[in-house]
Design a protein around this motif. Structure first.
Motif, PDB file in Angstrom:
ATOM      1  N   ARG A  18       0.915  -1.282   0.103  1.00  7.38           N
ATOM      2  CA  ARG A  18      -0.077  -0.067   0.099  1.00  7.38           C
ATOM      3  C   ARG A  18       0.857   1.342  -0.146  1.00  7.38           C
ATOM      4  NH1 ARG A  18      -3.874  -0.570   4.525  1.00  7.38           N
ATOM      5  NH2 ARG A  18      -3.044  -2.715   4.759  1.00  7.38           N
ATOM      6  N   HIS A  19       0.403   2.404  -0.285  1.00 10.18           N
ATOM      7  CA  HIS A  19       0.963   3.598  -0.579  1.00 10.18           C
ATOM      8  C   HIS A  19       0.205   4.726   0.214  1.00 10.18           C
ATOM      9  CE1 HIS A  19       3.833   1.538  -3.159  1.00 10.18           C
ATOM     10  NE2 HIS A  19       2.629   1.116  -3.860  1.00 10.18           N
ATOM     11  N   ALA A  20       0.843   5.826   0.282  1.00 11.00           N
ATOM     12  CA  ALA A  20       0.301   6.948   1.113  1.00 11.00           C
ATOM     13  C   ALA A  20      -0.662   7.891   0.301  1.00 11.00           C
ATOM     14  CB  ALA A  20       1.031   7.613   1.839  1.00 11.00           C
ATOM     15  N   ASP A  21      -0.288   7.415  -1.081  1.00 11.60           N
ATOM     16  CA  ASP A  21      -0.793   8.470  -2.204  1.00 11.60           C
ATOM     17  C   ASP A  21      -1.794   7.708  -3.144  1.00 11.60           C
ATOM     18  OD1 ASP A  21       1.274   7.037  -3.096  1.00 11.60           O
ATOM     19  OD2 ASP A  21       1.821   8.688  -4.637  1.00 11.60           O
ATOM     20  N   HIS A  22      -2.785   8.247  -3.775  1.00 11.38           N
ATOM     21  CA  HIS A  22      -3.407   7.819  -4.779  1.00 11.38           C
ATOM     22  C   HIS A  22      -2.417   7.663  -5.908  1.00 11.38           C
ATOM     23  CE1 HIS A  22      -6.918   7.325  -7.227  1.00 11.38           C
ATOM     24  NE2 HIS A  22      -6.384   8.167  -8.076  1.00 11.38           N
ATOM     25  N   ARG A  23      -2.533   6.514  -6.902  1.00  9.17           N
ATOM     26  CA  ARG A  23      -1.750   6.380  -7.953  1.00  9.17           C
ATOM     27  C   ARG A  23      -2.522   5.884  -9.243  1.00  9.17           C
ATOM     28  NH1 ARG A  23       3.870   3.812  -5.460  1.00  9.17           N
ATOM     29  NH2 ARG A  23       4.166   5.347  -4.119  1.00  9.17           N
ATOM     30  N   VAL A  24      -2.088   6.082 -10.391  1.00  2.00           N
ATOM     31  CA  VAL A  24      -2.689   5.790 -11.540  1.00  2.00           C
ATOM     32  C   VAL A  24      -1.630   4.750 -12.295  1.00  2.00           C
ATOM     33  CG1 VAL A  24      -3.857   6.644 -13.879  1.00  2.00           C
ATOM     34  CG2 VAL A  24      -4.035   7.588 -11.798  1.00  2.00           C
ATOM     35  N   ALA A  25      -2.186   3.746 -12.783  1.00  2.00           N
ATOM     36  CA  ALA A  25      -1.206   2.852 -13.263  1.00  2.00           C
ATOM     37  C   ALA A  25      -1.817   2.111 -14.718  1.00  2.00           C
ATOM     38  CB  ALA A  25      -0.981   1.496 -12.545  1.00  2.00           C
ATOM     39  N   THR A  26      -0.712   2.161 -15.779  1.00  2.00           N
ATOM     40  CA  THR A  26      -1.191   1.779 -16.971  1.00  2.00           C
ATOM     41  C   THR A  26      -0.143   0.622 -17.262  1.00  2.00           C
ATOM     42  OG1 THR A  26      -1.449   4.078 -17.485  1.00  2.00           O
ATOM     43  CG2 THR A  26      -1.330   2.653 -19.256  1.00  2.00           C
ATOM     44  N   VAL A  27      -0.752  -0.304 -18.141  1.00  2.00           N
ATOM     45  CA  VAL A  27       0.093  -1.625 -18.681  1.00  2.00           C
ATOM     46  C   VAL A  27       0.439  -1.032 -19.919  1.00  2.00           C
ATOM     47  CG1 VAL A  27       0.089  -3.917 -19.191  1.00  2.00           C
ATOM     48  CG2 VAL A  27      -1.446  -3.344 -17.220  1.00  2.00           C
ATOM     49  N   LEU A  28       1.677  -1.027 -20.213  1.00  2.76           N
ATOM     50  CA  LEU A  28       2.277  -0.768 -21.312  1.00  2.76           C
ATOM     51  C   LEU A  28       2.774  -1.921 -22.469  1.00  2.76           C
ATOM     52  CD1 LEU A  28       4.884   1.979 -20.206  1.00  2.76           C
ATOM     53  CD2 LEU A  28       2.332   2.307 -21.124  1.00  2.76           C
ATOM     54  N   ALA A  29       2.574  -3.223 -21.645  1.00  2.29           N
ATOM     55  CA  ALA A  29       3.223  -4.066 -22.416  1.00  2.29           C
ATOM     56  C   ALA A  29       2.656  -5.499 -21.754  1.00  2.29           C
ATOM     57  CB  ALA A  29       4.610  -4.466 -22.933  1.00  2.29           C
ATOM     58  N   GLY A  30       1.968  -6.435 -22.159  1.00  4.67           N
ATOM     59  CA  GLY A  30       1.684  -7.640 -21.558  1.00  4.67           C
ATOM     60  C   GLY A  30       0.310  -7.590 -21.027  1.00  4.67           C
ATOM     61  N   THR A  31       0.053  -8.710 -20.104  1.00  2.28           N
ATOM     62  CA  THR A  31      -1.292  -8.627 -19.201  1.00  2.28           C
ATOM     63  C   THR A  31      -0.975  -8.470 -17.807  1.00  2.28           C
ATOM     64  OG1 THR A  31      -2.640  -9.526 -21.102  1.00  2.28           O
ATOM     65  CG2 THR A  31      -3.554  -9.715 -18.698  1.00  2.28           C
TER      66      THR A  31
END
Length: 79
Positions: A18-31
């Motif tokens: 877990r992290h203290a901040d809100h994050r946005v993640a994007t898959v650039l390759a693979g699943t």
């Protein structure tokens, strides 16, 4: 604001974190397989394919698995 890229080899698992901040993640390759909760539970994983984006709420435990092959992931957050 920060941004990072991570390369996960096939089979790599990220145990609940877990992290203290809100994050946005994007898959650039693979699943990438993503789950939320205090324990790594395979039956709760959701497949996130190349090009998809999802959010990781602040202080929300999550876990990851490069189950089917290598994955390139980009994550942006704000400390």
């Amino acid at each position: 604001m920060h941004m990072m890229r991570a390369h996960y080899p096939a089979g790599f698992r990220v145990q609940p974190a877990r992290h203290a901040d809100h994050r946005v993640a994007t898959v650039l390759a693979g699943t990438l397989y993503v789950g939320f909760g205090e324990r790594f539970e395979e039956n709760r994983l959701v497949a996130v394919p190349k090009g998809a984006t999802w959010t990781i709420p602040a202080r929300q435990p999550y876990y990851l698995w490069a189950k089917e092959g290598a994955v390139l992931l980009q994550v942006m957050g704000n400390d």
